[in-house]
Design an enzyme around this catalytic site. Structure first.
Site, mmCIF file in Angstrom:
data_model
loop_
_atom_site.group_PDB
_atom_site.id
_atom_site.type_symbol
_atom_site.label_atom_id
_atom_site.label_comp_id
_atom_site.label_asym_id
_atom_site.label_seq_id
_atom_site.Cartn_x
_atom_site.Cartn_y
_atom_site.Cartn_z
ATOM 1 N N ARG A 20 76.659 -22.480 0.877
ATOM 2 C CA ARG A 20 77.621 -21.909 0.603
ATOM 3 C C ARG A 20 78.927 -22.297 -0.220
ATOM 4 N NH1 ARG A 20 79.972 -17.946 5.740
ATOM 5 N NH2 ARG A 20 81.623 -19.962 6.023
ATOM 6 N N LYS A 47 84.504 -18.231 -0.585
ATOM 7 C CA LYS A 47 85.525 -19.152 0.503
ATOM 8 C C LYS A 47 86.693 -19.633 -0.301
ATOM 9 C CE LYS A 47 84.835 -19.948 5.475
ATOM 10 N NZ LYS A 47 86.052 -19.039 5.756
ATOM 11 N N GLU A 93 85.826 -6.130 6.438
ATOM 12 C CA GLU A 93 84.964 -7.381 7.699
ATOM 13 C C GLU A 93 86.246 -7.288 8.390
ATOM 14 O OE1 GLU A 93 83.961 -11.371 5.849
ATOM 15 O OE2 GLU A 93 85.489 -10.799 4.479
HETATM 16 N N1 PMP Z 1 84.759 -13.819 7.357
HETATM 17 C C1 PMP Z 1 85.878 -14.386 6.923
HETATM 18 C C2 PMP Z 1 86.755 -13.705 6.053
HETATM 19 C C3 PMP Z 1 85.867 -15.277 6.839
HETATM 20 O O1 PMP Z 1 87.205 -16.336 6.836
HETATM 21 C C4 PMP Z 1 84.948 -15.733 7.755
HETATM 22 C C5 PMP Z 1 84.722 -17.314 8.595
HETATM 23 N N2 PMP Z 1 85.800 -17.244 9.375
HETATM 24 C C6 PMP Z 1 84.382 -15.094 8.357
HETATM 25 C C7 PMP Z 1 83.519 -14.047 7.664
HETATM 26 C C8 PMP Z 1 82.825 -15.791 9.445
HETATM 27 O O2 PMP Z 1 81.858 -16.430 8.235
HETATM 28 P P1 PMP Z 1 81.269 -17.513 9.315
HETATM 29 O O3 PMP Z 1 80.497 -16.998 10.358
HETATM 30 O O4 PMP Z 1 80.559 -18.862 8.396
HETATM 31 O O5 PMP Z 1 82.257 -18.572 10.217
#
Ligand code: PMP
Length: 290
Positions: free
Chosen positions: A50, A149, A182
């Site tokens: 990622r 990210k 989200e």
């Molecule tokens: N959405 C956002 C905006 C995030 O920053 C994160 C991770 N901190 C997630 C979802 C969850 O992703 P992951 O399961 O890869 O940690």
């Protein structure tokens, strides 16, 4: 704590970046939040994949190969004796001029911090979280795609402030069309009529690693999984709701915008997935580093 910066380890006091780093000046950079369990880095390959996708999206050439970054993460955990913890991997655009043009930045910086994890208080895992929808909408994917990210988290920070102002730990963020995207640092799931539903990535969700793992665990256990656009109405009328994230793992949600979700207690499907998730993270056997 010893912090990795560009191939060297520094103590906390001396772990510094330049004030001319565009990561600081413009939020120009990318990052990953990763967990270590029992001396193993969980889903490390997926996190580095990622990171490379984020880098590609912002035209940043990583100074290390995939394998070299994996090794640097493990080396930082070993150096700090972090057997169970949280790893923050940051890549900044590097030092440049005051102008925003990234062409002035010759060398991206790679920073790795391995430390302790700040989980939600244990009571929320037992009794569930209350969350609210906030006014700040998730970034448009045509503007700053939430799939990247990036170090530019102000959109999420604003939503987090609004959640806190409303007395909540987390917030539901809608996209510009009003569909659920989200949370500020977690993906969102609902259980409805025996199906597990989560917004599609195109709604403005991060391609969460925990999200993928949970979808896989659900499918393995015979639960149907789908990614339709969801509205607040869908959340309010869900049988169960939970959030997923590397830091949070799986956390039940029992109230949204004053509406009680399902029975008002963490549900059985959520509990089953939590058990399966823990079984996956708590693998016994030889640690890969000690
Ligand atoms: N959405 C956002 C905006 C995030 O920053 C994160 C991770 N901190 C997630 C979802 C969850 O992703 P992951 O399961 O890869 O940690």
């Amino acid at each position: 704590m010893r912090i990795y910066i560009d191939g060297k380890f520094y103590d906390e006091k001396n772990a510094k970046v330049s004030v001319f780093d565009h990561g600081l000046l413009y939020g120009d950079g990318i990052f990953e939040g990763i967990r270590a369990y029992n001396g193993r880095v969980f889903k490390l390959k997926e996190h580095i994949d990622r990171l490379f996708y984020s880098a590609k999206a912002i035209l940043l050439t990583l100074p290390l190969s995939h394998a070299e970054i994996m090794r640097a993460v493990v080396a930082t955990c070993r150096r700090n004796k972090v057997h169970n913890g949280y790893i923050r991997l940051v890549v900044t655009r590097g030092i440049g001029t005051l102008g925003l043009n990234p062409n002035s930045c010759k060398q991206p910086s790679v920073i790795i911090i391995a430390g302790k994890i700040q989980l939600y208080p244990q009571g929320y895992y037992k009794n569930g979280l209350e969350i609210i929808t906030v006014p700040t909408v998730r970034n448009l994917h045509s503007a700053l795609n939430p799939a990247i990210k990036s170090l530019n988290y102000l959109n999420n920070v604003l939503a987090k402030i609004e959640a806190n102002n409303g007395g909540c730990e987390e917030a539901i963020m809608l996209n510009a069309e009003g569909f659920v995207a989200e949370c500020t640092g977690d993906n969102v799931f609902i259980v409805k009529a025996g199906q597990l539903l989560t917004p599609p990535l195109s709604a403005g969700a991060l391609y969460g690693i925990t999200r993928s793992v949970v979808m896989e665990l659900a499918r393995e256990s015979g639960l149907a999984v789908a990614e339709p656009n969801l509205t607040r109405y869908d959340l309010f009328n869900a049988d169960e709701c939970f959030l997923t994230g590397t830091g949070a793992e799986i956390i039940p949600v029992v109230k949204i915008d004053g509406r009680i979700i399902g029975t008002g207690k963490p549900g059985p499907v959520t509990a089953r997935l939590v058990t399966k998730y823990h079984a996956l993270t708590n693998v016994s056997g030889e640690p890969i580093y000690s």
